[in-house]
Write a protein that holds these residues in place. Structure first.
Motif, PDB file in Angstrom:
ATOM      1  N   PHE A 124      -7.733  -4.244  -9.439  1.00 46.37           N
ATOM      2  CA  PHE A 124      -8.472  -3.672  -8.315  1.00 46.37           C
ATOM      3  C   PHE A 124      -9.877  -4.267  -8.334  1.00 46.37           C
ATOM      4  CE2 PHE A 124      -5.292  -0.588  -9.580  1.00 46.37           C
ATOM      5  CZ  PHE A 124      -4.778  -0.124  -8.379  1.00 46.37           C
ATOM      6  N   THR A 125     -10.307  -4.877  -7.208  1.00 48.72           N
ATOM      7  CA  THR A 125     -11.618  -5.522  -7.143  1.00 48.72           C
ATOM      8  C   THR A 125     -12.334  -5.161  -5.847  1.00 48.72           C
ATOM      9  OG1 THR A 125     -10.669  -7.422  -8.327  1.00 48.72           O
ATOM     10  CG2 THR A 125     -12.813  -7.746  -7.296  1.00 48.72           C
ATOM     11  N   VAL A 126     -13.547  -4.608  -5.953  1.00 51.86           N
ATOM     12  CA  VAL A 126     -14.352  -4.347  -4.765  1.00 51.86           C
ATOM     13  C   VAL A 126     -14.804  -5.700  -4.229  1.00 51.86           C
ATOM     14  CG1 VAL A 126     -16.472  -3.329  -3.868  1.00 51.86           C
ATOM     15  CG2 VAL A 126     -15.099  -2.085  -5.556  1.00 51.86           C
ATOM     16  N   THR A 127     -14.498  -5.986  -2.951  1.00 58.42           N
ATOM     17  CA  THR A 127     -14.808  -7.297  -2.377  1.00 58.42           C
ATOM     18  C   THR A 127     -15.778  -7.237  -1.196  1.00 58.42           C
ATOM     19  OG1 THR A 127     -12.716  -7.139  -1.151  1.00 58.42           O
ATOM     20  CG2 THR A 127     -12.708  -8.443  -3.162  1.00 58.42           C
ATOM     21  N   LYS A 128     -16.181  -6.018  -0.783  1.00 59.44           N
ATOM     22  CA  LYS A 128     -17.154  -5.908   0.304  1.00 59.44           C
ATOM     23  C   LYS A 128     -17.799  -4.532   0.249  1.00 59.44           C
ATOM     24  CE  LYS A 128     -17.607  -6.361   5.323  1.00 59.44           C
ATOM     25  NZ  LYS A 128     -16.877  -6.551   6.578  1.00 59.44           N
ATOM     26  N   GLY A 129     -19.120  -4.501   0.422  1.00 59.19           N
ATOM     27  CA  GLY A 129     -19.833  -3.241   0.528  1.00 59.19           C
ATOM     28  C   GLY A 129     -20.374  -2.690  -0.772  1.00 59.19           C
ATOM     29  N   ARG A 188       0.846  -1.187   0.000  1.00 63.09           N
ATOM     30  CA  ARG A 188       0.000   0.000   0.000  1.00 63.09           C
ATOM     31  C   ARG A 188       0.887   1.244   0.000  1.00 63.09           C
ATOM     32  NH1 ARG A 188      -2.167  -1.894   4.651  1.00 63.09           N
ATOM     33  NH2 ARG A 188      -3.802  -3.380   4.231  1.00 63.09           N
ATOM     34  N   VAL A 189       0.496   2.218  -0.789  1.00 61.67           N
ATOM     35  CA  VAL A 189       1.179   3.510  -0.775  1.00 61.67           C
ATOM     36  C   VAL A 189       0.279   4.542  -0.097  1.00 61.67           C
ATOM     37  CG1 VAL A 189       2.108   5.386  -2.205  1.00 61.67           C
ATOM     38  CG2 VAL A 189       2.553   3.004  -2.820  1.00 61.67           C
ATOM     39  N   SER A 190      -0.991   4.595  -0.526  1.00 61.53           N
ATOM     40  CA  SER A 190      -1.924   5.565   0.059  1.00 61.53           C
ATOM     41  C   SER A 190      -3.360   5.169  -0.245  1.00 61.53           C
ATOM     42  CB  SER A 190      -1.648   6.968  -0.492  1.00 61.53           C
ATOM     43  OG  SER A 190      -1.831   6.981  -1.900  1.00 61.53           O
ATOM     44  N   GLY A 191      -4.273   5.768   0.519  1.00 63.03           N
ATOM     45  CA  GLY A 191      -5.693   5.584   0.272  1.00 63.03           C
ATOM     46  C   GLY A 191      -6.408   4.615   1.190  1.00 63.03           C
ATOM     47  N   ASN A 192      -5.730   4.034   2.162  1.00 61.74           N
ATOM     48  CA  ASN A 192      -6.370   3.074   3.065  1.00 61.74           C
ATOM     49  C   ASN A 192      -7.105   3.802   4.190  1.00 61.74           C
ATOM     50  OD1 ASN A 192      -6.988   0.430   3.896  1.00 61.74           O
ATOM     51  ND2 ASN A 192      -5.274   0.401   5.324  1.00 61.74           N
ATOM     52  N   THR A 193      -8.129   3.173   4.726  1.00 58.69           N
ATOM     53  CA  THR A 193      -8.928   3.616   5.892  1.00 58.69           C
ATOM     54  C   THR A 193      -9.543   5.012   5.739  1.00 58.69           C
ATOM     55  OG1 THR A 193      -7.046   4.456   7.175  1.00 58.69           O
ATOM     56  CG2 THR A 193      -7.630   2.125   7.486  1.00 58.69           C
ATOM     57  N   ILE A 225      -5.155  -5.460   0.844  1.00 58.68           N
ATOM     58  CA  ILE A 225      -6.543  -5.126   1.151  1.00 58.68           C
ATOM     59  C   ILE A 225      -6.635  -3.678   1.617  1.00 58.68           C
ATOM     60  CG2 ILE A 225      -8.571  -5.727   2.542  1.00 58.68           C
ATOM     61  CD1 ILE A 225      -7.608  -8.019   0.711  1.00 58.68           C
ATOM     62  N   PHE A 226      -7.556  -2.929   1.021  1.00 55.92           N
ATOM     63  CA  PHE A 226      -7.858  -1.563   1.452  1.00 55.92           C
ATOM     64  C   PHE A 226      -9.222  -1.582   2.130  1.00 55.92           C
ATOM     65  CE2 PHE A 226      -4.683  -0.683  -1.714  1.00 55.92           C
ATOM     66  CZ  PHE A 226      -4.091   0.511  -1.321  1.00 55.92           C
ATOM     67  N   ALA A 227      -9.377  -0.803   3.198  1.00 57.99           N
ATOM     68  CA  ALA A 227     -10.651  -0.692   3.908  1.00 57.99           C
ATOM     69  C   ALA A 227     -11.119   0.754   3.855  1.00 57.99           C
ATOM     70  CB  ALA A 227     -10.479  -1.131   5.358  1.00 57.99           C
ATOM     71  N   ALA A 228     -12.433   0.913   3.822  1.00 58.35           N
ATOM     72  CA  ALA A 228     -13.042   2.248   3.872  1.00 58.35           C
ATOM     73  C   ALA A 228     -14.375   2.127   4.591  1.00 58.35           C
ATOM     74  CB  ALA A 228     -13.240   2.802   2.468  1.00 58.35           C
ATOM     75  N   THR A 229     -14.852   3.245   5.125  1.00 59.73           N
ATOM     76  CA  THR A 229     -16.124   3.259   5.821  1.00 59.73           C
ATOM     77  C   THR A 229     -17.080   4.188   5.114  1.00 59.73           C
ATOM     78  OG1 THR A 229     -14.994   2.867   7.915  1.00 59.73           O
ATOM     79  CG2 THR A 229     -17.249   3.718   8.039  1.00 59.73           C
ATOM     80  N   ALA A 254     -24.341   2.034   4.418  1.00 64.23           N
ATOM     81  CA  ALA A 254     -23.351   2.474   5.412  1.00 64.23           C
ATOM     82  C   ALA A 254     -22.621   1.264   5.988  1.00 64.23           C
ATOM     83  CB  ALA A 254     -24.049   3.248   6.524  1.00 64.23           C
ATOM     84  N   GLY A 255     -21.352   1.476   6.321  1.00 65.64           N
ATOM     85  CA  GLY A 255     -20.564   0.417   6.945  1.00 65.64           C
ATOM     86  C   GLY A 255     -19.248   0.180   6.237  1.00 65.64           C
ATOM     87  N   GLN A 256     -18.701  -1.001   6.496  1.00 67.67           N
ATOM     88  CA  GLN A 256     -17.372  -1.347   5.982  1.00 67.67           C
ATOM     89  C   GLN A 256     -17.405  -1.678   4.488  1.00 67.67           C
ATOM     90  OE1 GLN A 256     -14.356  -1.175   7.581  1.00 67.67           O
ATOM     91  NE2 GLN A 256     -15.631  -0.123   9.080  1.00 67.67           N
ATOM     92  N   ASN A 257     -16.403  -1.199   3.800  1.00 64.30           N
ATOM     93  CA  ASN A 257     -16.171  -1.500   2.387  1.00 64.30           C
ATOM     94  C   ASN A 257     -14.752  -2.035   2.270  1.00 64.30           C
ATOM     95  OD1 ASN A 257     -18.343   0.090   0.375  1.00 64.30           O
ATOM     96  ND2 ASN A 257     -18.285   0.815   2.482  1.00 64.30           N
ATOM     97  N   GLN A 258     -14.535  -2.859   1.254  1.00 65.33           N
ATOM     98  CA  GLN A 258     -13.205  -3.459   1.079  1.00 65.33           C
ATOM     99  C   GLN A 258     -12.862  -3.533  -0.408  1.00 65.33           C
ATOM    100  OE1 GLN A 258     -12.082  -6.892   3.591  1.00 65.33           O
ATOM    101  NE2 GLN A 258     -11.788  -7.969   1.654  1.00 65.33           N
ATOM    102  N   LEU A 259     -11.614  -3.221  -0.714  1.00 65.30           N
ATOM    103  CA  LEU A 259     -11.084  -3.302  -2.073  1.00 65.30           C
ATOM    104  C   LEU A 259      -9.834  -4.175  -2.011  1.00 65.30           C
ATOM    105  CD1 LEU A 259     -11.340  -1.855  -4.996  1.00 65.30           C
ATOM    106  CD2 LEU A 259      -9.399  -0.535  -4.192  1.00 65.30           C
ATOM    107  N   THR A 260      -9.777  -5.185  -2.873  1.00 61.30           N
ATOM    108  CA  THR A 260      -8.622  -6.085  -2.910  1.00 61.30           C
ATOM    109  C   THR A 260      -7.805  -5.774  -4.157  1.00 61.30           C
ATOM    110  OG1 THR A 260      -9.850  -7.795  -1.754  1.00 61.30           O
ATOM    111  CG2 THR A 260      -7.915  -8.507  -2.967  1.00 61.30           C
TER     112      THR A 260
END
Length: 140
Positions: free
Chosen positions: A79-84, A42-47, A128-132, A111-117
């Motif tokens: 890049f694949t959206v895997t949650k949310g 990861r370089v940037s963009g997480n959480t 894995i990247f996470a976002a809310t 609303a809630g957790q999102n995930q990008l693999t």
């Protein structure tokens, strides 16, 4: 007379030595193993946090490092959206000269957790990247 002959031979001897050394350097360079991707980070963009259904403020960015420890250009990253739910602006990108690949991530509508693999064929462990996503209407 003997000293004169020795002085004239010295430059030829040096030239011959340089040719032998140069040939050895070239041979050793051509025998090196090819550089392969070994690390995805990861370089940037997480959480990040954003309103549901909107794009995150910062793109998600990864870097590919090769077996020689240097950034690798030209590696395909997925890049694949895997949650949310939601979507990525570009499902595949090719790394640039810094070994970076990026995409913009738009969160799902709940609303809630999102995930990008993020993955690449040459490296088994994805990143894995996470976002809310927060409730509220998408900003205009």
């Amino acid at each position: 007379m003997m000293v004169e002959r020795a002085q004239r031979a010295t430059p030829l001897w040096r030239a011959a030595l340089h040719v032998v050394v140069y040939a050895g350097v070239l041979a050793s360079c051509s025998e090196q193993a090819p550089v392969t991707p070994t690390e995805l980070t990861r370089v940037s963009g997480n959480t990040q946090t954003a309103t549901v259904g909107t794009a995150l403020a910062e793109p998600v960015t990864v870097q590919v490092i090769g077996s020689n420890g240097s950034a690798m250009q030209g590696v395909t990253v997925t890049f694949t959206v895997t949650k949310g739910g939601g979507s990525e602006a570009a499902a595949t990108q090719t790394t640039n000269a810094d070994g970076h690949a990026s995409t913009t991530w738009t969160l799902g509508t709940e609303a809630g957790q999102n995930q990008l693999t993020v993955s690449t064929a040459a490296i088994q462990t994805p990143v894995i990247f996470a976002a809310t996503g927060t409730a509220g209407p998408p900003s205009a």
